[in-house]
Design a protein around this motif. Structure first.
Motif, PDB file in Angstrom:
ATOM      1  N   PRO A   1      73.062  14.235  39.433  1.00 15.38           N
ATOM      2  CA  PRO A   1      73.182  12.758  39.885  1.00 15.38           C
ATOM      3  C   PRO A   1      72.045  12.303  40.161  1.00 15.38           C
ATOM      4  CG  PRO A   1      74.334  14.155  41.510  1.00 15.38           C
ATOM      5  CD  PRO A   1      74.150  15.033  40.433  1.00 15.38           C
ATOM      6  N   VAL A   2      71.342  12.831  41.176  1.00 19.12           N
ATOM      7  CA  VAL A   2      70.077  12.206  41.373  1.00 19.12           C
ATOM      8  C   VAL A   2      69.037  12.119  40.325  1.00 19.12           C
ATOM      9  CG1 VAL A   2      67.882  12.454  43.076  1.00 19.12           C
ATOM     10  CG2 VAL A   2      70.155  12.873  43.988  1.00 19.12           C
ATOM     11  N   GLY A   3      68.790  13.123  39.479  1.00 23.30           N
ATOM     12  CA  GLY A   3      67.827  13.103  38.272  1.00 23.30           C
ATOM     13  C   GLY A   3      68.406  12.099  37.162  1.00 23.30           C
ATOM     14  N   LYS A   4      69.559  12.045  37.200  1.00 21.97           N
ATOM     15  CA  LYS A   4      70.195  11.065  36.154  1.00 21.97           C
ATOM     16  C   LYS A   4      69.949   9.598  36.545  1.00 21.97           C
ATOM     17  CE  LYS A   4      74.164  10.018  33.704  1.00 21.97           C
ATOM     18  NZ  LYS A   4      75.826   9.819  33.701  1.00 21.97           N
ATOM     19  N   LEU A   5      70.016   9.123  37.802  1.00 19.63           N
ATOM     20  CA  LEU A   5      69.854   7.957  38.351  1.00 19.63           C
ATOM     21  C   LEU A   5      68.367   7.633  38.253  1.00 19.63           C
ATOM     22  CD1 LEU A   5      71.001   5.301  39.587  1.00 19.63           C
ATOM     23  CD2 LEU A   5      70.199   6.618  41.829  1.00 19.63           C
ATOM     24  N   VAL A   6      67.331   8.492  38.492  1.00 16.56           N
ATOM     25  CA  VAL A   6      65.995   8.280  38.608  1.00 16.56           C
ATOM     26  C   VAL A   6      65.420   8.349  37.173  1.00 16.56           C
ATOM     27  CG1 VAL A   6      63.679   9.358  38.925  1.00 16.56           C
ATOM     28  CG2 VAL A   6      65.592   9.536  40.722  1.00 16.56           C
ATOM     29  N   ARG A   7      65.904   8.968  36.073  1.00 14.41           N
ATOM     30  CA  ARG A   7      65.581   8.804  34.816  1.00 14.41           C
ATOM     31  C   ARG A   7      65.799   7.289  34.253  1.00 14.41           C
ATOM     32  NH1 ARG A   7      67.749  12.578  31.003  1.00 14.41           N
ATOM     33  NH2 ARG A   7      66.140  12.070  29.698  1.00 14.41           N
ATOM     34  N   SER A   8      67.149   7.005  34.672  1.00 12.91           N
ATOM     35  CA  SER A   8      67.395   5.650  34.169  1.00 12.91           C
ATOM     36  C   SER A   8      66.554   4.409  34.670  1.00 12.91           C
ATOM     37  CB  SER A   8      68.846   5.516  34.417  1.00 12.91           C
ATOM     38  OG  SER A   8      69.397   4.949  35.740  1.00 12.91           O
ATOM     39  N   LYS A   9      66.200   4.678  35.835  1.00 18.08           N
ATOM     40  CA  LYS A   9      65.215   3.649  36.459  1.00 18.08           C
ATOM     41  C   LYS A   9      64.083   3.781  35.973  1.00 18.08           C
ATOM     42  CE  LYS A   9      68.176   2.475  39.853  1.00 18.08           C
ATOM     43  NZ  LYS A   9      68.734   1.272  39.835  1.00 18.08           N
ATOM     44  N   ILE A  10      63.441   4.957  35.559  1.00 17.81           N
ATOM     45  CA  ILE A  10      62.293   5.090  34.990  1.00 17.81           C
ATOM     46  C   ILE A  10      62.150   4.285  33.684  1.00 17.81           C
ATOM     47  CG2 ILE A  10      60.798   6.831  33.907  1.00 17.81           C
ATOM     48  CD1 ILE A  10      61.445   8.558  36.085  1.00 17.81           C
ATOM     49  N   GLU A  11      63.429   4.530  32.787  1.00 18.38           N
ATOM     50  CA  GLU A  11      63.554   4.018  31.400  1.00 18.38           C
ATOM     51  C   GLU A  11      63.486   2.463  31.678  1.00 18.38           C
ATOM     52  OE1 GLU A  11      66.153   5.450  28.458  1.00 18.38           O
ATOM     53  OE2 GLU A  11      66.069   7.235  29.379  1.00 18.38           O
ATOM     54  N   GLY A  12      63.917   1.967  32.699  1.00 20.39           N
ATOM     55  CA  GLY A  12      63.882   0.569  33.079  1.00 20.39           C
ATOM     56  C   GLY A  12      62.461  -0.082  33.068  1.00 20.39           C
ATOM     57  N   SER A  13      61.440   0.828  33.323  1.00 19.69           N
ATOM     58  CA  SER A  13      60.132   0.353  33.544  1.00 19.69           C
ATOM     59  C   SER A  13      59.462   0.658  32.356  1.00 19.69           C
ATOM     60  CB  SER A  13      59.598   0.917  34.945  1.00 19.69           C
ATOM     61  OG  SER A  13      59.341   2.367  34.622  1.00 19.69           O
ATOM     62  N   ARG A  14      60.105   0.892  31.216  1.00 18.54           N
ATOM     63  CA  ARG A  14      59.355   0.996  29.971  1.00 18.54           C
ATOM     64  C   ARG A  14      58.592   2.194  29.781  1.00 18.54           C
ATOM     65  NH1 ARG A  14      56.839  -4.693  28.162  1.00 18.54           N
ATOM     66  NH2 ARG A  14      56.737  -4.935  30.455  1.00 18.54           N
ATOM     67  N   LEU A  15      59.049   3.353  30.426  1.00 15.72           N
ATOM     68  CA  LEU A  15      58.563   4.615  30.390  1.00 15.72           C
ATOM     69  C   LEU A  15      59.872   5.315  29.808  1.00 15.72           C
ATOM     70  CD1 LEU A  15      56.706   4.631  33.674  1.00 15.72           C
ATOM     71  CD2 LEU A  15      55.464   4.818  31.273  1.00 15.72           C
ATOM     72  N   TYR A  16      59.445   6.579  29.471  1.00 17.08           N
ATOM     73  CA  TYR A  16      60.728   7.469  29.168  1.00 17.08           C
ATOM     74  C   TYR A  16      60.279   8.682  29.941  1.00 17.08           C
ATOM     75  CZ  TYR A  16      63.719  10.611  26.755  1.00 17.08           C
ATOM     76  OH  TYR A  16      64.627  11.851  26.510  1.00 17.08           O
ATOM     77  N   ALA A  17      61.454   9.147  30.642  1.00 13.95           N
ATOM     78  CA  ALA A  17      61.343  10.492  31.274  1.00 13.95           C
ATOM     79  C   ALA A  17      62.027  11.640  30.772  1.00 13.95           C
ATOM     80  CB  ALA A  17      61.904  10.398  32.831  1.00 13.95           C
ATOM     81  N   LEU A  18      61.315  12.620  30.342  1.00 11.65           N
ATOM     82  CA  LEU A  18      62.003  13.790  29.754  1.00 11.65           C
ATOM     83  C   LEU A  18      63.120  14.311  30.642  1.00 11.65           C
ATOM     84  CD1 LEU A  18      58.876  15.112  28.039  1.00 11.65           C
ATOM     85  CD2 LEU A  18      60.855  14.973  26.912  1.00 11.65           C
ATOM     86  N   GLU A  19      63.931  15.287  30.222  1.00  5.69           N
ATOM     87  CA  GLU A  19      65.021  15.628  31.088  1.00  5.69           C
ATOM     88  C   GLU A  19      64.827  16.522  32.068  1.00  5.69           C
ATOM     89  OE1 GLU A  19      68.306  17.580  28.720  1.00  5.69           O
ATOM     90  OE2 GLU A  19      68.833  15.686  28.457  1.00  5.69           O
ATOM     91  N   THR A  20      63.907  17.378  31.938  1.00  2.00           N
ATOM     92  CA  THR A  20      63.589  18.402  32.932  1.00  2.00           C
ATOM     93  C   THR A  20      62.563  18.293  33.665  1.00  2.00           C
ATOM     94  OG1 THR A  20      64.248  20.292  31.330  1.00  2.00           O
ATOM     95  CG2 THR A  20      62.916  21.004  33.093  1.00  2.00           C
ATOM     96  N   MET A  21      63.041  18.085  35.222  1.00  2.00           N
ATOM     97  CA  MET A  21      61.861  17.940  36.199  1.00  2.00           C
ATOM     98  C   MET A  21      61.337  19.247  36.373  1.00  2.00           C
ATOM     99  SD  MET A  21      62.212  16.287  39.739  1.00  2.00           S
ATOM    100  CE  MET A  21      61.013  15.112  40.272  1.00  2.00           C
ATOM    101  N   TRP A  22      59.820  19.302  36.516  1.00  2.00           N
ATOM    102  CA  TRP A  22      59.127  20.609  36.734  1.00  2.00           C
ATOM    103  C   TRP A  22      58.946  20.510  38.178  1.00  2.00           C
ATOM    104  CZ3 TRP A  22      55.628  22.356  32.639  1.00  2.00           C
ATOM    105  CH2 TRP A  22      55.769  22.075  31.516  1.00  2.00           C
ATOM    106  N   ASP A  23      58.869  21.788  38.811  1.00  2.00           N
ATOM    107  CA  ASP A  23      58.798  21.996  40.178  1.00  2.00           C
ATOM    108  C   ASP A  23      57.188  21.856  40.695  1.00  2.00           C
ATOM    109  OD1 ASP A  23      59.317  22.826  42.804  1.00  2.00           O
ATOM    110  OD2 ASP A  23      59.870  24.914  42.151  1.00  2.00           O
TER     111      ASP A  23
END
Ligand code: X2X
Length: 333
Positions: A125-147
């Motif tokens: 849920p956290v990653g999903k929400l953050v990725r949607s916010k990133i997309e809202g700023s005209r960037l695209y976040a790939l699915e996998t977060m790196w450590d």
């Protein structure tokens, strides 16, 4: 007359600037910048992803990597990926939060007790929400977060064993409002600096302390300019692999699939690399001369709670975001 003649003799416009295409040159170049030394698993796995992309597209797509702040610090690279000079950038969640505030959710102090919780939140849920916010700023976040890792606190002087040890500490933190606020709430005196400036700031004693995961302390040789490491585990931090939104959506679907698969799978392997490193890196840093100690974690949490840190930031993030985090880690405030 002469002028006209001269013009006629000139090569056709355009031809002047046309550069012969090199045999096998890529049709599409993806430019990727990051802030870490080449020896960090993030760069090792990114290079593998680049090789795989070239291979699976028969050399048509090339991912050029600019590691180690070659193109400037985090703030510069963030504007480059927004403007399109970079296709990809891997900002830490702390850094992209200057643009997308929700992205700092995972960096709330002492939110995660272990990696099982981290990936449950970030792949959930956290990653999903953050990725949607990133997309809202005209960037695209790939699915996998790196450590990046759990952040630890190093100092040039005395060991920090509890929250009192933070009082007045001149500590470098990333360019991150959440980090500044958290260290201020702990009584320290934080300064925001880009990672590109950290080594020299410590060396010249502009600051006396910094905080980063152990693999970074190792690859960036911070042990040369720091003496002690308090295992504070105060923030878990990761890297989003973000793309310029326009450049990403312009890629053809088959190219997108190849690129995303290569990068996402490299990210999963990078997580394992960090896990493997975590097992041995303390011993390596001890050999390099650093000393380590545990901290009384509860004293930090108590100070943050009584200082109103959690209640302030739960309001900043808002109910939806805070709820997504607490759905994985339990009640924080
Ligand atoms: O700047 C840092 O401390 C680092 C390397 O951890 C980040 O990218 C946030």
């Amino acid at each position: 007359r002469t002028l006209l003649k001269g013009l006629a003799a000139a090569p056709a416009a355009g031809a002047v600037f046309s550069i012969p295409r090199l045999a096998g040159a890529a049709e599409i170049q993806l430019r990727y910048g990051n802030n870490l030394p080449l020896s960090h698993p993030l760069n090792i796995r990114a290079k593998e992803a680049a090789d795989r992309i070239a291979k699976e597209t028969d050399g048509k797509v090339e991912m050029l990597i600019f590691p180690a702040n070659q193109l400037g610090g985090d703030t510069d690279m963030l504007s480059q990926v927004r403007g399109g000079a970079l296709t990809f950038f891997t900002p830490s969640s702390l850094v992209i939060a200057t643009l997308v505030p929700t992205a700092a959710l995972n960096a709330v102090g002492f939110a995660f007790k272990d990696y099982a919780q981290v990936w449950k939140a970030m792949d959930g849920p956290v990653g999903k929400l953050v990725r949607s916010k990133i997309e809202g700023s005209r960037l695209y976040a790939l699915e996998t977060m790196w450590d990046n890792g759990f952040r630890q606190t190093t100092t040039s002087g005395n060991a920090i064993t509890n929250a009192d040890g933070m009082q007045g500490l001149k500590i470098r933190v990333p360019v991150s409002p959440l980090s500044v606020d958290m260290f201020s709430a702990l009584g320290a005196s934080p300064t925001s600096l880009q990672f590109s400036e950290v080594y020299s700031a410590l060396q010249t004693k502009v600051v006396d302390a910094q905080e980063n995961p152990l693999p970074i302390i190792q690859v960036a040789k911070l042990y040369e300019v720091q003496q002690n490491c308090a295992l504070s585990n105060h923030i878990w931090d990761g890297y989003w692999f973000i793309a310029n939104g326009r450049q990403w959506s312009d890629l053809k679907d088959d190219v997108k699939t190849i690129v995303a698969r290569a990068i996402n799978e490299a990210g999963l392997q990078q997580r394992q690399d960090i896990a493997a490193l975590n097992a041995g890196v303390q011993a390596d840093l001890e050999k390099a001369g650093m000393t380590f100690n545990k901290v009384e974690t509860e004293t930090f949490r108590a100070k943050l709670k009584t200082g109103g840190f959690y209640s302030k930031w739960s309001k900043e993030f808002g109910d939806e975001a805070w709820g997504a985090l607490e759905s994985v880690v339990g009640s924080l405030a």
